[in-house]
Design a protein around this motif. Structure first.
Motif, PDB file in Angstrom:
ATOM      1  N   ILE A   1       0.897  -0.984  -0.072  1.00  0.00           N
ATOM      2  CA  ILE A   1       0.060  -0.173  -0.003  1.00  0.00           C
ATOM      3  C   ILE A   1       0.906   1.206   0.162  1.00  0.00           C
ATOM      4  N   TYR A   2       2.008   1.271   0.797  1.00  0.00           N
ATOM      5  CA  TYR A   2       3.003   2.247   0.742  1.00  0.00           C
ATOM      6  C   TYR A   2       3.497   2.555  -0.423  1.00  0.00           C
ATOM      7  N   ARG A   3       3.906   1.753  -1.308  1.00  0.00           N
ATOM      8  CA  ARG A   3       4.520   1.614  -2.524  1.00  0.00           C
ATOM      9  C   ARG A   3       3.398   2.119  -3.682  1.00  0.00           C
ATOM     10  N   ASN A   4       2.193   1.807  -3.505  1.00  0.00           N
ATOM     11  CA  ASN A   4       1.203   2.497  -4.331  1.00  0.00           C
ATOM     12  C   ASN A   4       0.698   3.751  -3.969  1.00  0.00           C
ATOM     13  N   ILE A   5       0.454   4.061  -2.850  1.00  0.00           N
ATOM     14  CA  ILE A   5       0.103   5.550  -2.468  1.00  0.00           C
ATOM     15  C   ILE A   5       1.550   6.383  -3.006  1.00  0.00           C
ATOM     16  N   LYS A   6       2.855   5.945  -2.632  1.00  0.00           N
ATOM     17  CA  LYS A   6       3.812   6.864  -2.802  1.00  0.00           C
ATOM     18  C   LYS A   6       3.924   6.998  -4.524  1.00  0.00           C
ATOM     19  N   PHE A   7       3.535   5.970  -4.949  1.00  0.00           N
ATOM     20  CA  PHE A   7       4.077   6.212  -6.605  1.00  0.00           C
ATOM     21  C   PHE A   7       2.785   7.247  -6.952  1.00  0.00           C
ATOM     22  N   SER A   8       1.624   7.028  -6.623  1.00  0.00           N
ATOM     23  CA  SER A   8       0.386   7.875  -7.286  1.00  0.00           C
ATOM     24  C   SER A   8       0.793   9.251  -6.738  1.00  0.00           C
ATOM     25  N   VAL A   9       1.256   9.563  -5.572  1.00  0.00           N
ATOM     26  CA  VAL A   9       1.356  10.761  -4.762  1.00  0.00           C
ATOM     27  C   VAL A   9       2.319  11.511  -5.514  1.00  0.00           C
ATOM     28  N   LYS A  10       3.702  11.091  -5.938  1.00  0.00           N
ATOM     29  CA  LYS A  10       4.856  11.538  -6.588  1.00  0.00           C
ATOM     30  C   LYS A  10       4.379  11.974  -8.157  1.00  0.00           C
ATOM     31  N   ASN A  11       3.486  11.162  -8.712  1.00  0.00           N
ATOM     32  CA  ASN A  11       3.210  11.215 -10.133  1.00  0.00           C
ATOM     33  C   ASN A  11       2.322  12.463 -10.107  1.00  0.00           C
ATOM     34  N   ASN A  12       1.431  12.454  -9.235  1.00  0.00           N
ATOM     35  CA  ASN A  12       0.382  13.556  -9.303  1.00  0.00           C
ATOM     36  C   ASN A  12       1.031  15.048  -8.374  1.00  0.00           C
ATOM     37  N   VAL A  13       2.098  14.866  -7.612  1.00  0.00           N
ATOM     38  CA  VAL A  13       2.858  16.201  -7.538  1.00  0.00           C
ATOM     39  C   VAL A  13       3.375  16.623  -8.502  1.00  0.00           C
ATOM     40  N   MET A  14       4.072  15.773  -9.516  1.00  0.00           N
ATOM     41  CA  MET A  14       4.604  16.280 -10.765  1.00  0.00           C
ATOM     42  C   MET A  14       3.706  17.126 -11.642  1.00  0.00           C
ATOM     43  N   GLU A  15       2.299  16.702 -11.460  1.00  0.00           N
ATOM     44  CA  GLU A  15       1.519  17.427 -12.213  1.00  0.00           C
ATOM     45  C   GLU A  15       0.800  18.746 -11.525  1.00  0.00           C
ATOM     46  N   GLY A  16       1.419  18.964 -10.461  1.00  0.00           N
ATOM     47  CA  GLY A  16       1.096  20.113  -9.716  1.00  0.00           C
ATOM     48  C   GLY A  16       0.173  20.166  -8.487  1.00  0.00           C
ATOM     49  N   TRP A  17      -0.303  18.693  -7.960  1.00  0.00           N
ATOM     50  CA  TRP A  17      -1.022  18.595  -6.751  1.00  0.00           C
ATOM     51  C   TRP A  17      -0.082  18.817  -5.696  1.00  0.00           C
ATOM     52  N   GLN A  18      -0.735  19.308  -4.401  1.00  0.00           N
ATOM     53  CA  GLN A  18       0.091  19.529  -3.274  1.00  0.00           C
ATOM     54  C   GLN A  18      -0.728  18.953  -2.184  1.00  0.00           C
ATOM     55  N   PRO A  19      -0.241  17.596  -2.114  1.00  0.00           N
ATOM     56  CA  PRO A  19      -1.309  16.779  -0.919  1.00  0.00           C
ATOM     57  C   PRO A  19      -0.812  17.171   0.632  1.00  0.00           C
ATOM     58  N   SER A  20      -1.833  17.285   1.322  1.00  0.00           N
ATOM     59  CA  SER A  20      -1.693  17.480   2.754  1.00  0.00           C
ATOM     60  C   SER A  20      -1.526  16.266   3.332  1.00  0.00           C
TER      61      SER A  20
END
Length: 136
Positions: free
Chosen positions: A89-108
């Protein structure tokens, strides 16, 4: 966030005063002020901060505003401080978060907690749809 000109106006100073107080030439300051803050040398940053009687940290905050920071710790398996004990789950969330941060998302932190909660719940309909699209 302010421009260097706005900072000088707010602190009732100018490039001549900054040069005099910091010992940095007006030409060097002028050239630095034309470039992004991220290209300034420590000498420029410290000189301007000293000239306006502020800390370099305060000056950076004035010039850059709040900067977003994505914090990932692979050893502790945390993202934005949220512990995700399951390695998959950690790897999957990390992958999704990093890809979306590259697109401009700033997750809290709350965003990561929500992703974790969603990932920890079984979703048979999504699993079935995944198998239909990608096979078993």
């Amino acid at each position: 966030m302010m421009s260097v000109n706005e900072v000088m106006a707010n602190y009732d100073t100018n490039i001549t005063n900054i040069s005099h107080k910091s010992g940095i030439s007006k030409t060097t300051l002028s050239n630095a002020f034309k470039r992004p803050i991220s290209t300034w040398t420590i000498r420029i940053l410290n000189g301007v901060a000293t000239a306006i009687n502020e800390s370099p940290e305060k000056l950076l905050h004035l010039l850059q505003g709040d900067q977003y920071s994505l914090t990932i710790d692979d050893q502790a398996q945390t993202i934005q401080g949220v512990k995700i004990p399951d390695p998959e789950i950690y790897r999957n969330i990390k992958f999704s978060v990093k890809n979306n941060v590259m697109e401009g998302w700033q997750p809290s932190r709350a965003d990561i907690e929500e992703l974790k909660a969603f990932a920890e719940i079984s979703h048979p309909e999504l699993n079935q749809r995944f198998k239909e699209i990608f096979g078993e």
